[in-house]
Design a protein around this motif. Sequence first.
Motif, PDB file in Angstrom:
ATOM      1  N   THR A 118       0.826  -1.205   0.000  1.00  0.00           N
ATOM      2  CA  THR A 118       0.000   0.000   0.000  1.00  0.00           C
ATOM      3  C   THR A 118       0.859   1.254   0.000  1.00  0.00           C
ATOM      4  OG1 THR A 118      -1.734  -1.162   1.215  1.00  0.00           O
ATOM      5  CG2 THR A 118      -1.832   1.227   1.210  1.00  0.00           C
ATOM      6  N   SER A 119       1.873   1.279   0.853  1.00  0.00           N
ATOM      7  CA  SER A 119       2.764   2.431   0.929  1.00  0.00           C
ATOM      8  C   SER A 119       3.542   2.624  -0.365  1.00  0.00           C
ATOM      9  CB  SER A 119       3.729   2.259   2.103  1.00  0.00           C
ATOM     10  OG  SER A 119       4.691   3.286   2.124  1.00  0.00           O
ATOM     11  N   LEU A 120       4.113   1.534  -0.880  1.00  0.00           N
ATOM     12  CA  LEU A 120       4.945   1.630  -2.079  1.00  0.00           C
ATOM     13  C   LEU A 120       4.128   2.009  -3.307  1.00  0.00           C
ATOM     14  CD1 LEU A 120       7.161  -1.472  -1.364  1.00  0.00           C
ATOM     15  CD2 LEU A 120       7.965   0.904  -1.477  1.00  0.00           C
ATOM     16  N   LEU A 121       2.887   1.541  -3.376  1.00  0.00           N
ATOM     17  CA  LEU A 121       2.033   1.890  -4.499  1.00  0.00           C
ATOM     18  C   LEU A 121       1.754   3.388  -4.527  1.00  0.00           C
ATOM     19  CD1 LEU A 121       0.432   0.695  -6.882  1.00  0.00           C
ATOM     20  CD2 LEU A 121      -1.515   0.459  -5.333  1.00  0.00           C
ATOM     21  N   LEU A 122       1.514   3.958  -3.360  1.00  0.00           N
ATOM     22  CA  LEU A 122       1.278   5.398  -3.284  1.00  0.00           C
ATOM     23  C   LEU A 122       2.544   6.178  -3.643  1.00  0.00           C
ATOM     24  CD1 LEU A 122      -0.828   5.502  -0.003  1.00  0.00           C
ATOM     25  CD2 LEU A 122      -1.661   5.943  -2.317  1.00  0.00           C
ATOM     26  N   GLN A 123       3.685   5.703  -3.147  1.00  0.00           N
ATOM     27  CA  GLN A 123       4.945   6.368  -3.465  1.00  0.00           C
ATOM     28  C   GLN A 123       5.242   6.314  -4.963  1.00  0.00           C
ATOM     29  OE1 GLN A 123       8.337   5.436  -0.826  1.00  0.00           O
ATOM     30  NE2 GLN A 123       6.836   4.339   0.433  1.00  0.00           N
ATOM     31  N   ALA A 124       5.048   5.137  -5.544  1.00  0.00           N
ATOM     32  CA  ALA A 124       5.310   4.985  -6.971  1.00  0.00           C
ATOM     33  C   ALA A 124       4.390   5.876  -7.786  1.00  0.00           C
ATOM     34  CB  ALA A 124       5.133   3.526  -7.384  1.00  0.00           C
ATOM     35  N   GLY A 125       3.106   5.955  -7.378  1.00  0.00           N
ATOM     36  CA  GLY A 125       2.167   6.787  -8.113  1.00  0.00           C
ATOM     37  C   GLY A 125       2.553   8.251  -8.089  1.00  0.00           C
ATOM     38  N   THR A 126       3.009   8.724  -6.944  1.00  0.00           N
ATOM     39  CA  THR A 126       3.429  10.120  -6.823  1.00  0.00           C
ATOM     40  C   THR A 126       4.601  10.427  -7.748  1.00  0.00           C
ATOM     41  OG1 THR A 126       2.678  10.235  -4.532  1.00  0.00           O
ATOM     42  CG2 THR A 126       4.304  11.863  -5.227  1.00  0.00           C
ATOM     43  N   LEU A 128       5.631   8.547 -10.351  1.00  0.00           N
ATOM     44  CA  LEU A 128       5.377   8.204 -11.745  1.00  0.00           C
ATOM     45  C   LEU A 128       4.625   9.304 -12.477  1.00  0.00           C
ATOM     46  CD1 LEU A 128       6.169   5.695 -13.338  1.00  0.00           C
ATOM     47  CD2 LEU A 128       3.864   4.819 -12.996  1.00  0.00           C
ATOM     48  N   SER A 129       3.858  10.100 -11.749  1.00  0.00           N
ATOM     49  CA  SER A 129       3.124  11.187 -12.383  1.00  0.00           C
ATOM     50  C   SER A 129       4.048  12.310 -12.843  1.00  0.00           C
ATOM     51  CB  SER A 129       2.090  11.748 -11.400  1.00  0.00           C
ATOM     52  OG  SER A 129       2.724  12.335 -10.277  1.00  0.00           O
ATOM     53  N   ARG A 130       5.309  12.287 -12.365  1.00  0.00           N
ATOM     54  CA  ARG A 130       6.246  13.358 -12.713  1.00  0.00           C
ATOM     55  C   ARG A 130       7.315  12.933 -13.706  1.00  0.00           C
ATOM     56  NH1 ARG A 130       6.276  14.077  -6.825  1.00  0.00           N
ATOM     57  NH2 ARG A 130       8.311  13.051  -6.801  1.00  0.00           N
ATOM     58  N   VAL A 131       7.621  11.637 -13.770  1.00  0.00           N
ATOM     59  CA  VAL A 131       8.759  11.210 -14.584  1.00  0.00           C
ATOM     60  C   VAL A 131       8.406  11.201 -16.065  1.00  0.00           C
ATOM     61  CG1 VAL A 131       9.771   9.834 -12.743  1.00  0.00           C
ATOM     62  CG2 VAL A 131       8.157   8.763 -14.328  1.00  0.00           C
ATOM     63  N   ARG A 132       9.401  11.436 -16.887  1.00  0.00           N
ATOM     64  CA  ARG A 132       9.260  11.442 -18.338  1.00  0.00           C
ATOM     65  C   ARG A 132      10.528  10.867 -18.963  1.00  0.00           C
ATOM     66  NH1 ARG A 132       5.094  12.723 -16.661  1.00  0.00           N
ATOM     67  NH2 ARG A 132       3.567  14.267 -17.391  1.00  0.00           N
ATOM     68  N   GLY A 155      12.014  -4.039  -8.751  1.00  0.00           N
ATOM     69  CA  GLY A 155      13.242  -4.813  -8.615  1.00  0.00           C
ATOM     70  C   GLY A 155      14.109  -4.326  -7.478  1.00  0.00           C
ATOM     71  N   ALA A 156      14.222  -3.014  -7.325  1.00  0.00           N
ATOM     72  CA  ALA A 156      15.041  -2.452  -6.246  1.00  0.00           C
ATOM     73  C   ALA A 156      14.424  -2.754  -4.885  1.00  0.00           C
ATOM     74  CB  ALA A 156      15.187  -0.938  -6.437  1.00  0.00           C
ATOM     75  N   VAL A 157      13.109  -2.637  -4.782  1.00  0.00           N
ATOM     76  CA  VAL A 157      12.423  -2.958  -3.528  1.00  0.00           C
ATOM     77  C   VAL A 157      12.654  -4.427  -3.169  1.00  0.00           C
ATOM     78  CG1 VAL A 157      10.135  -3.286  -2.506  1.00  0.00           C
ATOM     79  CG2 VAL A 157      10.694  -1.144  -3.681  1.00  0.00           C
ATOM     80  N   ASP A 219      15.945   4.411 -14.031  1.00  0.00           N
ATOM     81  CA  ASP A 219      15.382   5.486 -13.221  1.00  0.00           C
ATOM     82  C   ASP A 219      14.457   4.931 -12.145  1.00  0.00           C
ATOM     83  OD1 ASP A 219      16.727   7.265 -14.816  1.00  0.00           O
ATOM     84  OD2 ASP A 219      14.986   7.772 -16.057  1.00  0.00           O
ATOM     85  N   GLY A 220      13.642   3.932 -12.508  1.00  0.00           N
ATOM     86  CA  GLY A 220      12.759   3.322 -11.529  1.00  0.00           C
ATOM     87  C   GLY A 220      13.518   2.581 -10.446  1.00  0.00           C
ATOM     88  N   HIS A 221      14.593   1.901 -10.849  1.00  0.00           N
ATOM     89  CA  HIS A 221      15.412   1.173  -9.875  1.00  0.00           C
ATOM     90  C   HIS A 221      16.029   2.134  -8.871  1.00  0.00           C
ATOM     91  CE1 HIS A 221      18.656  -1.353  -8.267  1.00  0.00           C
ATOM     92  NE2 HIS A 221      17.941  -2.395  -8.674  1.00  0.00           N
ATOM     93  N   GLN A 222      16.513   3.264  -9.349  1.00  0.00           N
ATOM     94  CA  GLN A 222      17.083   4.262  -8.443  1.00  0.00           C
ATOM     95  C   GLN A 222      16.029   4.797  -7.483  1.00  0.00           C
ATOM     96  OE1 GLN A 222      18.819   7.107 -11.150  1.00  0.00           O
ATOM     97  NE2 GLN A 222      20.700   5.928 -11.409  1.00  0.00           N
ATOM     98  N   ALA A 223      14.814   4.995  -7.976  1.00  0.00           N
ATOM     99  CA  ALA A 223      13.731   5.462  -7.104  1.00  0.00           C
ATOM    100  C   ALA A 223      13.385   4.405  -6.066  1.00  0.00           C
ATOM    101  CB  ALA A 223      12.508   5.805  -7.944  1.00  0.00           C
ATOM    102  N   GLY A 224      13.419   3.130  -6.463  1.00  0.00           N
ATOM    103  CA  GLY A 224      13.115   2.054  -5.535  1.00  0.00           C
ATOM    104  C   GLY A 224      14.124   1.931  -4.409  1.00  0.00           C
ATOM    105  N   THR A 225      15.384   2.284  -4.668  1.00  0.00           N
ATOM    106  CA  THR A 225      16.393   2.225  -3.610  1.00  0.00           C
ATOM    107  C   THR A 225      16.157   3.299  -2.558  1.00  0.00           C
ATOM    108  OG1 THR A 225      17.940   3.712  -4.768  1.00  0.00           O
ATOM    109  CG2 THR A 225      18.123   1.339  -5.220  1.00  0.00           C
ATOM    110  N   ARG A 226      15.378   4.334  -2.908  1.00  0.00           N
ATOM    111  CA  ARG A 226      15.094   5.410  -1.960  1.00  0.00           C
ATOM    112  C   ARG A 226      13.684   5.336  -1.382  1.00  0.00           C
ATOM    113  NH1 ARG A 226      17.472   8.000  -6.419  1.00  0.00           N
ATOM    114  NH2 ARG A 226      15.434   8.775  -7.100  1.00  0.00           N
ATOM    115  N   ALA A 227      12.901   4.335  -1.794  1.00  0.00           N
ATOM    116  CA  ALA A 227      11.498   4.275  -1.380  1.00  0.00           C
ATOM    117  C   ALA A 227      11.379   4.022   0.114  1.00  0.00           C
ATOM    118  CB  ALA A 227      10.780   3.168  -2.145  1.00  0.00           C
ATOM    119  N   ASN A 228      10.403   4.704   0.729  1.00  0.00           N
ATOM    120  CA  ASN A 228      10.111   4.475   2.137  1.00  0.00           C
ATOM    121  C   ASN A 228       9.365   3.149   2.307  1.00  0.00           C
ATOM    122  OD1 ASN A 228      11.162   6.965   2.733  1.00  0.00           O
ATOM    123  ND2 ASN A 228       9.193   8.002   2.742  1.00  0.00           N
TER     124      ASN A 228
END
Length: 244
Positions: A118-126, A128-132, A155-157, A219-228
């Motif tokens: 639940t937490s990671l899905l919300l983080q990813a959505g936030t 993902l709405s900004r990345v291009r 994968g990072a998670v 880019d997603g992998h790098q974001a996953g290493t920082r995910a709460n």
Amino acid sequence: MPDHDTQLERIRKLLAKAEDPAVTEAEAELYNTKAAELIARYGIDNAMLAAEGRSADELTVLRIPIDNPYSRDKASLLTNVAYPLRCRTLLHREGQGVVAVTVFGFRSDLARVELLFTSLLLQAGTQLSRVRPDGRVFRESLAAYRRTWLHGFAGAVHERLIRAEESAARDHRPSGPGQRPAELVVRDRTAVVQHAFDREYGDLRSATPRRLSGSGYRDGHQAGTRANLDPSALGRRRQALPVR
């Protein structure tokens, strides 16, 4: 065993520090890594209590609905959370999408899976709405980029959770004479889950591997290493990714 409410409060405080805009990226990563370690210890504590007969922790299932867009990629994120936490998943598909995932495992581990997903899905959505796409890939579609971004994030998670779970089991110290090592308890619980899952669902075929063409994995992998890895997310409302 440490008090579980105290454990969760420590994790919340670490995550609050990680979310402070005043801290550096390196400091935030340290806070998040420590939070992942504490969540893993929380799981080990529950496993040891159950192994000693001091708590009930039966095998059961949890069905989690999956919404569009990117339902197959959200289901992949859920599976990447579930497996390191000793649970198994079954995808319910309609057409090319996934409408729900059944997660199979011990009750205490299912609770960890749900709150983390639940937490990671919300983080990813936030995010993902900004990345291009950065423009280096000629005419890459935004959807293709986002799908691979999500797979990199998942994968990072997955990697972080495996490391944290293995470390928590390895570092656990017996609380009394005759207590089995945590690594053996965890191994046995994993085997019990896998055997029960195979007995119940072993005749179902595995999903066909997907071929994704986007450039967002790194880019997603790098974001996953920082995910709460936020245990307070259990009470939050699960939402679809806020992207179009």
